[in-house]
Design an enzyme around this catalytic site. Structure first.
Site, PDB file in Angstrom:
ATOM      1  N   HIS A  38     -31.162 -10.787 -55.598  1.00  0.00           N
ATOM      2  CA  HIS A  38     -31.639 -12.074 -55.583  1.00  0.00           C
ATOM      3  C   HIS A  38     -32.743 -12.450 -56.472  1.00  0.00           C
ATOM      4  CE1 HIS A  38     -29.076 -13.066 -52.212  1.00  0.00           C
ATOM      5  NE2 HIS A  38     -29.932 -13.625 -51.293  1.00  0.00           N
ATOM      6  N   GLU A  73     -18.664 -21.600 -54.935  1.00  0.00           N
ATOM      7  CA  GLU A  73     -19.365 -21.997 -56.236  1.00  0.00           C
ATOM      8  C   GLU A  73     -18.482 -22.073 -57.388  1.00  0.00           C
ATOM      9  OE1 GLU A  73     -19.936 -19.225 -54.116  1.00  0.00           O
ATOM     10  OE2 GLU A  73     -22.174 -19.586 -53.593  1.00  0.00           O
TER      11      GLU A  73
END
Lengths: 317, 344
Positions: free
Chosen positions: B130, B61
């Protein structure tokens, strides 16, 4: 050969002279910008810059006066930036750690260590995307080379075969922490880099001729489109991490004679004299450079400060 | 003429397709964006249409986001997709410190036209790592523009505006809204990035929300019906915050209620309330509905009371107006499954 070496010497001396003048000014009048001096590492910036064309791009880090000047960055804009003046390269908003001169393709310097590595990868991505012939160079230190994003980027740049050269200036210390306190036994940069399929070379960063030779070999390699490369230059930073002082209590190597023995500028000067350029010619050149730098510093000292309302400008384009 | 009804994800996909057709410097980067149903369907088929401009990426990322930022510095217009806000945090340096500061720290004229799309918030079964939204974190970073599209129409218009904008724009997309449907205009259009929108005018109370909270608020209003006149504001942008629109409304209604779909502490509601309080336009204590200050768990037994529902919002409004609450029980589906309703 003489002419090339003399030209390189002038550039290295210019960087040294500029920082010496800034250091003197820093000690006499507080400069309110963090300053990380490049003194000692000049052969790296100039050796790498001399392997590039004007349209090649360069990015730097917190210690980038040398990179900026070696690429041809404007001296007055840099001096003004260090003194927080309106005519600074970043109009006083960046300071010493944020050098930029896009007119000579010095894209910017940013002090979050390896944070510059993926940025440079993106600059190289644009070159590849538009099939340009240029390459991109980013400078980082041995400390930054310990950050994970370097490895992410080596993989990514290898995947996309980007023309990215990472120059690791290994000056042996991250602030005052030696390599032995920071690296696993058996740590080997060459193995790491080659493990990503990237090209690796190591140069004596205190020797201009070795740096330019290896940087040129790697820039030729990069133009062939095979993917990224790393040039590790083992060098030595003379001053403390972020101040114009020599602190012999921190690093055994800080003794004046050690610094002198490793000094890349003194070394190239000896080589020039040996090759037949007179001491007098060199001294005259040095004096001219110093006088020019003094003028630039005086210009910056006299330059106006930014207007207060510019605090609020440029948040967005 | 029958209306074109698109899902939220289809609207995002259409916006991306149209900006890519219009501007050849737009590229898409992200995990799985080349899949048939890439990025929850928001990038499906684009690889086939633009084979050299859509990139599946390594699970890196920081490097991928940084590479996109670097390409934007060079003048390209990349779109980066992060499928969970938690993954995007690995690129915090590139979003918050590099892209957001670049133009300012170099004294202007150094644009970074990147768009970072991040899926945030609730979804059944996803648990504490999440489902964060972290709105306050993104809202607090100077130099970023941050928007939260609350409908398919807004999603398309905001994404097109974001790509055209010369600044780094983060789009926080509540995953909860991905199945939402609405009429979406076929052509290219933009929604204003920095401006709140009055969704419905009213005179008794100002109700401010965004994203998934706004959808619950819309439903609450249909429950309330004529019992109260509510002015509903879609905040749209949390960086910068359009205090002006909120204050203008509260100046009229004198009452303020905010619905957060994140924690109350350092959420968005506290910022809105502070703005109204400082402006001196409140005549009663503001009401703040939000998620509790604990992570969102996974078991439906525990998530049932986590997010403000349409019934709670409706009841709270009526209470604030001194009226009797309504009785309505929500089904399991309404509580735990993303809404697939069609918005007006």
């Amino acid at each position: 050969m003489h002419a090339t070496l003399l030209k390189a010497y002038k550039k290295m001396f210019l960087i040294r002279a500029a920082e010496q003048k800034i250091a003197d000014h820093y000690l006499r009048n507080k400069i309110m910008s963090f300053v990380h001096f490049y003194v000692g590492q000049e052969a790296v910036a100039v050796g790498v810059a001399d392997s590039l064309g004007k349209s090649d791009k360069m990015l730097g880090n917190h210690r980038s006066h040398g990179h900026y000047l070696a690429k041809g960055g404007n001296m007055r804009a840099m001096m003004c930036e260090l003194l927080g003046k309106e005519a600074g390269s970043s109009r006083g908003k960046g300071g010493s750690m944020h050098m930029i001169d896009t007119s000579v393709n010095f894209v910017g310097s940013t002090p979050i260590l390896a944070g510059v590595v993926p940025l440079a990868c993106g600059v190289a991505f644009e070159q590849k995307f538009y099939k340009r012939k240029n390459i991109t160079v980013a400078f980082l230190g041995d400390g930054a080379f310990e950050e994970g994003v370097v490895y992410e980027t080596l993989n990514l740049a290898g995947l996309f075969r980007l023309p990215l050269l990472l120059v690791v200036e290994n000056n042996l210390f991250s602030v005052n922490s030696p390599l032995t306190d920071r690296r696993a036994r058996g740590h080997d940069s060459k193995t790491i880099v080659e493990g990503f399929g990237a090209k690796y070379m190591r140069a004596d960063g205190n020797n201009y001729r070795d740096v330019v030779k290896k940087a040129s070999a790697l820039t030729r390699y990069l133009r062939g489109g095979s993917g990224p490369a790393v040039l590790e230059c083992v060098t030595y930073r003379h001053m403390a991490h972020s101040a114009p002082i020599f602190d012999e209590s921190c690093r055994a190597e800080d003794a004046a004679e050690v610094r002198k023995a490793k000094d890349s500028i003194a070394r190239l000067r000896r080589e020039l004299i040996k090759s037949g350029i007179s001491e007098k010619t060199i001294a005259r050149t040095e004096k001219n450079i110093e006088q020019g730098v003094e003028k630039d510093l005086a210009y910056a000292i006299a330059a106006p400060l930014p207007k207060k309302e510019t605090l609020f400008t440029d948040l967005y384009v | 003429m029958s209306e074109r009804i698109l899902k939220y994800t289809e609207a995002l996909r259409e916006a991306t397709d149209q900006v890519m057709a219009q501007d050849s410097s737009v590229c898409v980067f992200g995990l799985g964006v080349t899949y048939k149903n890439g990025a929850d369907g928001t990038t499906g088929g684009l690889k086939q249409k633009y084979p050299t401009r859509v990139f599946d990426t390594p699970v890196s990322e920081h490097a991928v986001t940084g590479m996109a930022v670097g390409s934007a510095i060079s003048g390209m217009r990349p779109i980066v997709h992060h499928g969970r806000v938690e993954f995007s945090l690995l690129a915090a340096d590139q979003m918050f410190t590099q892209a957001a500061k670049w133009n300012y720290m170099f004294g202007g004229n150094h644009p970074v036209p990147i768009v970072i799309r991040i899926a945030v918030g609730r979804q059944w079964g996803n648990g504490p790592q999440h489902t964060q939204s972290l709105y306050g974190m993104f809202g607090s970073v100077s130099g970023l523009k941050v928007v939260i599209p609350s409908s398919p129409r807004m999603a398309k218009g905001l994404l097109i505006a974001a790509v055209r904008d010369p600044n780094p724009v983060v789009i926080l997309e509540p995953r909860w809204l991905y199945a939402l449907k609405q009429h979406v205009p076929e052509g290219i259009y933009v929604e204003n990035l920095g401006k709140a929108q009055v969704v419905q005018s009213g005179k008794d109370i100002t109700l401010v929300s965004y994203g998934d909270g706004l959808v619950s608020a819309r439903e609450a209003l249909s429950i309330i019906g004529e019992k109260a006149s509510v002015e509903l504001i879609d905040l749209v942008s949390i960086n910068p915050v359009d205090h002006e629109t909120v204050i203008a409304s509260v100046s009229k209604t004198k009452r303020l209620m905010v619905v957060d779909t994140t924690h109350a502490s350092f959420g968005i509601g506290s910022e809105i309330i502070a703005g109204a309080a400082k402006a001196g336009v409140l005549s009663s204590a503001p009401v703040h509905l939000s998620c509790p200050d604990v992570p969102c768990p996974t078991s439906t037994a525990l998530t049932e009371d986590y997010y403000p529902t349409k019934v709670i919002i409706a009841t709270t409004i009526l209470k604030a107006m001194g009226k009797a609450p309504i009785e309505q029980t929500l089904s399991f589906e309404e509580l735990h499954l993303a809404p697939s309703i069609t918005l007006p």
